[in-house]
Motif scaffolding. Structure first.
Motif, mmCIF file in Angstrom:
data_model
loop_
_atom_site.group_PDB
_atom_site.id
_atom_site.type_symbol
_atom_site.label_atom_id
_atom_site.label_comp_id
_atom_site.label_asym_id
_atom_site.label_seq_id
_atom_site.Cartn_x
_atom_site.Cartn_y
_atom_site.Cartn_z
ATOM 1 N N ARG A 30 38.570 63.967 35.977
ATOM 2 C CA ARG A 30 38.874 65.258 36.591
ATOM 3 C C ARG A 30 39.564 66.300 35.940
ATOM 4 N NH1 ARG A 30 38.229 65.610 43.228
ATOM 5 N NH2 ARG A 30 36.562 64.648 42.636
ATOM 6 N N LEU A 31 40.796 65.497 35.485
ATOM 7 C CA LEU A 31 41.785 66.433 35.019
ATOM 8 C C LEU A 31 41.864 66.569 33.514
ATOM 9 C CD1 LEU A 31 45.059 64.957 37.090
ATOM 10 C CD2 LEU A 31 43.638 66.927 37.513
ATOM 11 N N GLY A 32 40.873 65.672 32.860
ATOM 12 C CA GLY A 32 40.719 65.992 31.548
ATOM 13 C C GLY A 32 41.920 65.027 30.801
ATOM 14 N N MET A 51 50.500 72.426 31.359
ATOM 15 C CA MET A 51 49.160 72.217 31.342
ATOM 16 C C MET A 51 48.712 71.185 32.140
ATOM 17 S SD MET A 51 46.913 71.175 27.728
ATOM 18 C CE MET A 51 47.727 72.560 26.822
ATOM 19 N N VAL A 52 49.235 70.237 32.414
ATOM 20 C CA VAL A 52 48.671 69.141 33.537
ATOM 21 C C VAL A 52 48.838 69.889 35.090
ATOM 22 C CG1 VAL A 52 49.211 66.562 34.875
ATOM 23 C CG2 VAL A 52 49.342 67.136 32.184
ATOM 24 N N ASP A 54 48.705 72.770 35.426
ATOM 25 C CA ASP A 54 47.564 73.950 35.926
ATOM 26 C C ASP A 54 46.212 73.112 36.194
ATOM 27 O OD1 ASP A 54 48.874 76.139 35.563
ATOM 28 O OD2 ASP A 54 48.384 76.443 33.428
ATOM 29 N N ALA A 55 46.051 72.111 35.359
ATOM 30 C CA ALA A 55 44.778 71.253 35.755
ATOM 31 C C ALA A 55 44.736 70.745 37.081
ATOM 32 C CB ALA A 55 44.753 70.121 34.595
ATOM 33 N N LEU A 56 46.146 70.289 37.751
ATOM 34 C CA LEU A 56 45.989 69.788 39.011
ATOM 35 C C LEU A 56 45.814 71.135 40.009
ATOM 36 C CD1 LEU A 56 49.079 67.484 38.618
ATOM 37 C CD2 LEU A 56 46.809 66.821 39.466
ATOM 38 N N GLY A 58 44.057 73.611 39.469
ATOM 39 C CA GLY A 58 42.612 74.145 39.184
ATOM 40 C C GLY A 58 41.679 73.027 40.093
ATOM 41 N N ALA A 59 41.996 71.487 40.083
ATOM 42 C CA ALA A 59 41.068 70.547 40.498
ATOM 43 C C ALA A 59 41.450 70.492 42.107
ATOM 44 C CB ALA A 59 41.264 69.450 39.935
ATOM 45 N N TRP A 64 47.786 70.427 45.629
ATOM 46 C CA TRP A 64 48.656 70.102 44.360
ATOM 47 C C TRP A 64 50.033 70.908 44.759
ATOM 48 C CZ3 TRP A 64 50.953 66.902 41.912
ATOM 49 C CH2 TRP A 64 51.775 67.318 40.739
#
Length: 471
Positions: A30-32, A51-52, A54-56, A58-59, A64
């Motif tokens: 899910r986080l790539g 970057m991580v 931001d991914a959290l 977004g998901a 988060w």
């Protein structure tokens, strides 16, 4: 420049994954990320990079919450403030905001405070404009307005009462809580008997509590969900009397009637929290993408009660989607309102006639949806449903009204009622305002009054939809 602090949040990341019942492989996908990298993050062998993070975000946009209480907290509040359309021409990239929050944390904090003060002053200006335009002497507040504004300022969430009600629900240990269990608790804990009203041909109060006799009388004609709510109301009024009294004592209300109304409102809040305990209700709402009918079935509540409860999910650290909620009667009066979004309701008079809630009043038991945009450029997904409360007799007219629930379009993916709407289309949004007296739009075909702060021009030889032009 001081070195950037590294953020290690392994336990928070692991708790987030477990809360969503995800294995490491599913979470990593899910986080790539790779599974090994995620494992290192959870064990604090590596820091959370921007970057991580931001991914959290977004998901898991509602969950988060980095454990860092410094720069990340400044960044979150700064991003929320700069999202105001007032700053549409300013850079909103994360890198620029991070630099501002980390290099000048004091300046970032003052910017956020200044923006909050601006929003408060704008709300006060709107209240004054409405008071002048509506003819309310001095803009003075009636007792029910005092209480309404108190709940608004509290974010429609009262933490000590909500948590006490949740603990009481854990004691009852049932979902949904049946009427029989509430009646049993009233009898065994407080010595209260529950009876139904007698002669069905005579109008009765919905609820009457005789303290001296320990007798609660409920109108037999009310729907089951309403009956259950009144049982819960009486139980929390007695079980949480000290907590309610403390909150009421600390509230800065002017009149005695307002304080008594606040007690009723706090008991209603507690009753909703008892029937729909915070954590379980929030998780259920997110799992079904806030499908209100499914929430009603699971918790045994009415459509209005579920909508109202969704608007109260503002617990720090475990917030729900920021919703606005209101109830509108057949005349267009807003009889109940709260907004955790940037949308604010008119304090006097009705709502914008272009809002779908007015159509819903005339079409009971049908859900209507709308993509709307306010004059500040913010867009919302609205859901509205007309409701009818039976009176139990042909001689007594049923109550007809509509409720509306909505959120900003950034949360549309978590709001099932946004499915099928063309969120990306600018032309698809209906242009709405707060009220005609406060709306700056000069080209609205549904305008009933000119804006309170704008001049008009009248041309006797020209007639459009309204007999004037807004200057």
């Amino acid at each position: 420049m001081p070195p950037r602090r590294r953020l290690f949040a392994g336990p928070a990341l692991r708790a987030l994954r477990q809360r969503h019942s995800l294995g490491q492989a599913a979470m990593a996908a899910r986080l790539g990320l790779s599974v090994s990298y995620l494992s290192q993050l959870e064990n604090d062998d590596r820091p959370i990079t921007p970057m991580v993070s931001d991914a959290l975000a977004g998901a898991f946009p509602l969950d988060w919450n980095p454990a860092d209480a410094g720069g990340a907290a400044h960044l979150a509040t700064l991003r929320a403030a700069i999202a105001d359309p007032l700053f549409a021409d300013l850079p909103a990239e994360r890198q620029s905001l991070e630099r501002a929050a980390e290099q000048q944390p004091g300046l970032a904090e003052r910017f956020v405070r200044l923006h909050a003060a601006y929003r408060r002053s704008e709300e006060q200006r709107l209240i004054a404009d409405e008071a002048i335009g509506s003819g309310v002497p001095g803009g003075g507040r009636l007792p029910w307005e005092e209480v309404r504004d108190w709940f608004h300022d509290a974010g429609n969430y009262v933490d000590p009462i909500d948590r006490a009600s949740e603990a009481l629900a854990d004691t009852l240990d049932a979902e949904p809580i049946p009427d029989a269990l509430l009646i049993h608790a009233l009898k065994t804990w407080h010595g209260v008997d529950v009876v139904a009203s007698g002669d069905e041909t005579t109008a009765h109060p919905l609820r009457r509590f005789d303290r001296a006799r320990g007798l609660l009388t409920l109108d037999r004609a009310m729907p089951q969900a309403t009956r259950r709510f009144f049982l819960a109301h009486q139980l929390v009024s007695l079980s949480l009397a000290d907590v309610i009294a403390q909150v009421r004592h600390e509230a800065e209300l002017v009149s005695g009637e307002a304080r008594r109304l606040l007690s009723v409102g706090l008991a209603n809040h507690a009753a909703g929290a008892l029937l729909m305990p915070y954590v379980r209700f929030r998780e259920s709402a997110r799992a079904c993408r806030h499908d209100i009918d499914r929430l009603c079935q699971r918790f045994g509540v009415s459509f209005e009660q579920a909508c109202h409860r969704l608007s109260t999910l503002q617990r720090p650290g475990a917030r729900g989607i920021p919703f606005f909620f209101c109830r509108v009667d057949m005349a267009g009066n807003i009889t109940k309102r709260h907004s955790a979004t940037r949308l604010q309701f008119a304090r006097f008079g009705g709502a914008c006639p272009l809002w779908i809630v007015h159509e819903a009043v005339a079409i009971p038991d049908r859900i209507l949806v709308q993509l709307a945009e306010t004059p500040d450029g913010v867009r919302y997904v609205s859901m509205a449903k007309g409701l009818v409360k039976p009176s139990g007799s042909y001689t007594r007219s049923p109550r007809r009204y509509a409720v509306a629930l909505g959120c900003e379009t950034e949360h549309a993916g978590d709001f099932i009622y946004a499915d099928g709407l063309d969120i990306a289309s600018r032309a698809a949004a209906t242009p709405i305002g707060i009220s005609c007296r406060l709306c700056p739009r000069s080209d609205c075909d549904q305008r009933a009054f000119p804006p309170a702060d704008r001049a008009i021009a009248v041309d006797p030889d020209l007639r459009e939809v309204v007999p004037y032009r807004v200057l």
